[in-house]
Design a protein around this motif. Structure first.
Motif, PDB file in Angstrom:
ATOM      1  N   LYS A   2       0.941  -0.910  -0.057  1.00  0.00           N
ATOM      2  CA  LYS A   2       0.650  -0.006  -0.308  1.00  0.00           C
ATOM      3  C   LYS A   2       1.051   1.243   0.339  1.00  0.00           C
ATOM      4  O   LYS A   2       1.947   1.259   0.944  1.00  0.00           O
ATOM      5  CB  LYS A   2      -0.825  -0.084   1.293  1.00  0.00           C
ATOM      6  CG  LYS A   2      -2.024   0.991   1.326  1.00  0.00           C
ATOM      7  CD  LYS A   2      -2.580   0.760   2.091  1.00  0.00           C
ATOM      8  CE  LYS A   2      -4.040   1.984   2.292  1.00  0.00           C
ATOM      9  NZ  LYS A   2      -4.460   2.037   3.460  1.00  0.00           N
ATOM     10  N   LYS A   3       1.052   2.155  -0.422  1.00  0.00           N
ATOM     11  CA  LYS A   3       1.462   3.204  -0.752  1.00  0.00           C
ATOM     12  C   LYS A   3       1.201   4.463  -0.268  1.00  0.00           C
ATOM     13  O   LYS A   3      -0.248   4.634   0.260  1.00  0.00           O
ATOM     14  CB  LYS A   3       0.860   3.863  -2.330  1.00  0.00           C
ATOM     15  CG  LYS A   3       2.220   3.091  -3.367  1.00  0.00           C
ATOM     16  CD  LYS A   3       3.055   3.377  -4.951  1.00  0.00           C
ATOM     17  CE  LYS A   3       3.560   2.690  -5.118  1.00  0.00           C
ATOM     18  NZ  LYS A   3       4.144   2.731  -6.549  1.00  0.00           N
ATOM     19  N   LEU A  27      10.435   6.288  -5.253  1.00  0.00           N
ATOM     20  CA  LEU A  27       9.551   5.459  -4.196  1.00  0.00           C
ATOM     21  C   LEU A  27       8.708   4.955  -5.754  1.00  0.00           C
ATOM     22  O   LEU A  27       7.589   4.185  -5.183  1.00  0.00           O
ATOM     23  CB  LEU A  27       9.027   6.241  -3.294  1.00  0.00           C
ATOM     24  CG  LEU A  27       9.833   6.378  -2.298  1.00  0.00           C
ATOM     25  CD1 LEU A  27       9.318   7.248  -1.302  1.00  0.00           C
ATOM     26  CD2 LEU A  27       9.974   5.193  -1.430  1.00  0.00           C
ATOM     27  N   TYR A  29       6.080   6.821  -6.711  1.00  0.00           N
ATOM     28  CA  TYR A  29       4.920   7.609  -6.611  1.00  0.00           C
ATOM     29  C   TYR A  29       4.942   9.012  -7.813  1.00  0.00           C
ATOM     30  O   TYR A  29       5.739   9.472  -8.472  1.00  0.00           O
ATOM     31  CB  TYR A  29       5.213   8.121  -5.484  1.00  0.00           C
ATOM     32  CG  TYR A  29       4.677   7.458  -3.892  1.00  0.00           C
ATOM     33  CD1 TYR A  29       5.330   6.887  -3.984  1.00  0.00           C
ATOM     34  CD2 TYR A  29       4.597   8.415  -2.780  1.00  0.00           C
ATOM     35  CE1 TYR A  29       5.317   5.376  -2.714  1.00  0.00           C
ATOM     36  CE2 TYR A  29       4.674   7.546  -2.036  1.00  0.00           C
ATOM     37  CZ  TYR A  29       4.947   6.069  -2.037  1.00  0.00           C
ATOM     38  OH  TYR A  29       4.337   5.719  -0.047  1.00  0.00           O
TER      39      TYR A  29
END
Length: 105
Positions: A2-3, A27, A29
């Motif tokens: 889970k981010k 990351l 993201y």
């Protein structure tokens, strides 16, 4: 896995965006420039001759605003490239004001 979302706060010109872009990249993201989003709201208010301090008037503009943040850091407001336009002192000051409004956030 889970981010999570990561927010970086600090004064202007402290390197927040530079660090945020690097962290996001490392990351995996997506980097979202919320400062540019607030600047777009301030810019649109200025174009529409709405006082930054008039919270209700600024918030009434929100349905008219469509912001696109591109991977190359280009910013579009209602399909118009405003990347340079939103990086002037008057818009920076306006962004600081409008970003405090809960409906803008």
């Amino acid at each position: 896995m889970k981010k999570i979302a990561i927010a970086i706060d600090g004064p202007a010109a402290a390197g927040k965006s530079t660090i945020a872009k690097r962290v996001a990249n490392n990351l995996g993201y997506t980097y979202i420039d919320t400062g540019a989003m607030y600047r777009c709201v301030a810019y649109y208010a200025l174009v529409k001759d709405v006082d930054f301090h008039d919270e209700n008037a600024v918030c009434r503009l929100l349905p008219e605003i469509k912001i696109k943040l591109m991977p190359d850091n280009t910013v579009y407001l209602n399909d118009r490239d405003v990347t340079a336009d939103i990086r002037v002192n008057e818009i920076s000051a306006g962004a600081s004001i409008v970003s405090a409004y809960s409906k803008v956030r």
